[in-house]
Design a protein around this motif. Structure first.
Motif, short mmCIF file in Angstrom:
data_model
loop_
_atom_site.label_atom_id
_atom_site.label_comp_id
_atom_site.label_asym_id
_atom_site.label_seq_id
_atom_site.Cartn_x
_atom_site.Cartn_y
_atom_site.Cartn_z
N UNK A 28 -4.43 -7.18 4.13
CA UNK A 28 -4.42 -6.91 2.80
C UNK A 28 -3.09 -6.40 2.24
N UNK A 29 -2.29 -5.60 3.00
CA UNK A 29 -1.14 -5.09 2.79
C UNK A 29 -0.02 -6.46 2.60
N UNK A 30 -0.26 -7.32 3.56
CA UNK A 30 0.68 -8.69 3.68
C UNK A 30 0.49 -9.34 2.19
N UNK A 31 -0.97 -9.60 1.86
CA UNK A 31 -1.13 -10.20 0.73
C UNK A 31 -0.77 -9.66 -0.63
N UNK A 32 -0.65 -8.25 -0.45
CA UNK A 32 -0.30 -7.54 -1.62
C UNK A 32 1.51 -7.73 -1.83
N UNK A 33 2.10 -7.83 -0.70
CA UNK A 33 3.45 -8.08 -0.65
C UNK A 33 3.99 -9.28 -1.18
N UNK A 34 3.09 -10.49 -0.72
CA UNK A 34 3.27 -11.74 -1.20
C UNK A 34 3.31 -11.76 -2.60
#
Length: 146
Positions: free
Chosen positions: A51-57
């Motif tokens: 989820x955090x990775x997707x937020x950053x992307x």
């Protein structure tokens, strides 16, 4: 103005790299354990990293950038390191210790990135702080498996 954009994209890229490291590490370690409670904790962590990775992307794309993520060499080094450390010991304790050390490194990486990119946007700083808090929480949650 360009400096601000660079700090912002650089901080978001650091979030991508940190969360990819956690996500990829957990994807390699989850199949190594039969401990039901431990596996549940690892899956919870992996999902939050995703989820955090997707937020950053999403934030990088909103700024007109493209996430680079971890290099192939960094991924390979991590896979090999985990492979070596688990060759003879796949116990819950050993896996938890490795993950705890990884979370501690993740916290240090978050702190360094925040200092390296002081002019990043408030939203990016909040996301990095969220990652740091998550890493610190992981380390504490893993202690029960040591």
């Amino acid at each position: 103005m360009e400096h601000l954009k660079n700090d912002n994209l650089s901080l978001l890229e650091a979030v991508v790299q940190n969360t990819e490291m956690g996500k990829n590490t957990l994807e390699q370690i989850v199949p190594m354990t039969d401990d039901v409670q431990f596996k549940a904790e690892l899956l919870r962590e992996r999902n939050i990293y995703r989820e955090l990775n997707q937020e950053a992307h999403t934030a990088i794309e909103a700024c007109g950038g493209t996430a680079q993520g971890q290099s192939t060499m960094a991924k390979l080094n991590t896979r090999m390191g985990i492979g070596m450390k688990t060759l003879t010991d796949k116990s819950t304790r050993n896996l938890a210790e490795m993950l705890s050390e990884g979370s501690s490194q993740g916290v240090m990486d978050c702190i360094k990135s925040q200092k390296d990119y002081p002019d990043a946007a408030p939203g990016s700083k909040r996301l990095m702080q969220k990652v740091q808090d998550f890493e610190e929480d992981n380390r504490i949650r893993l202690e029960r498996f040591l």
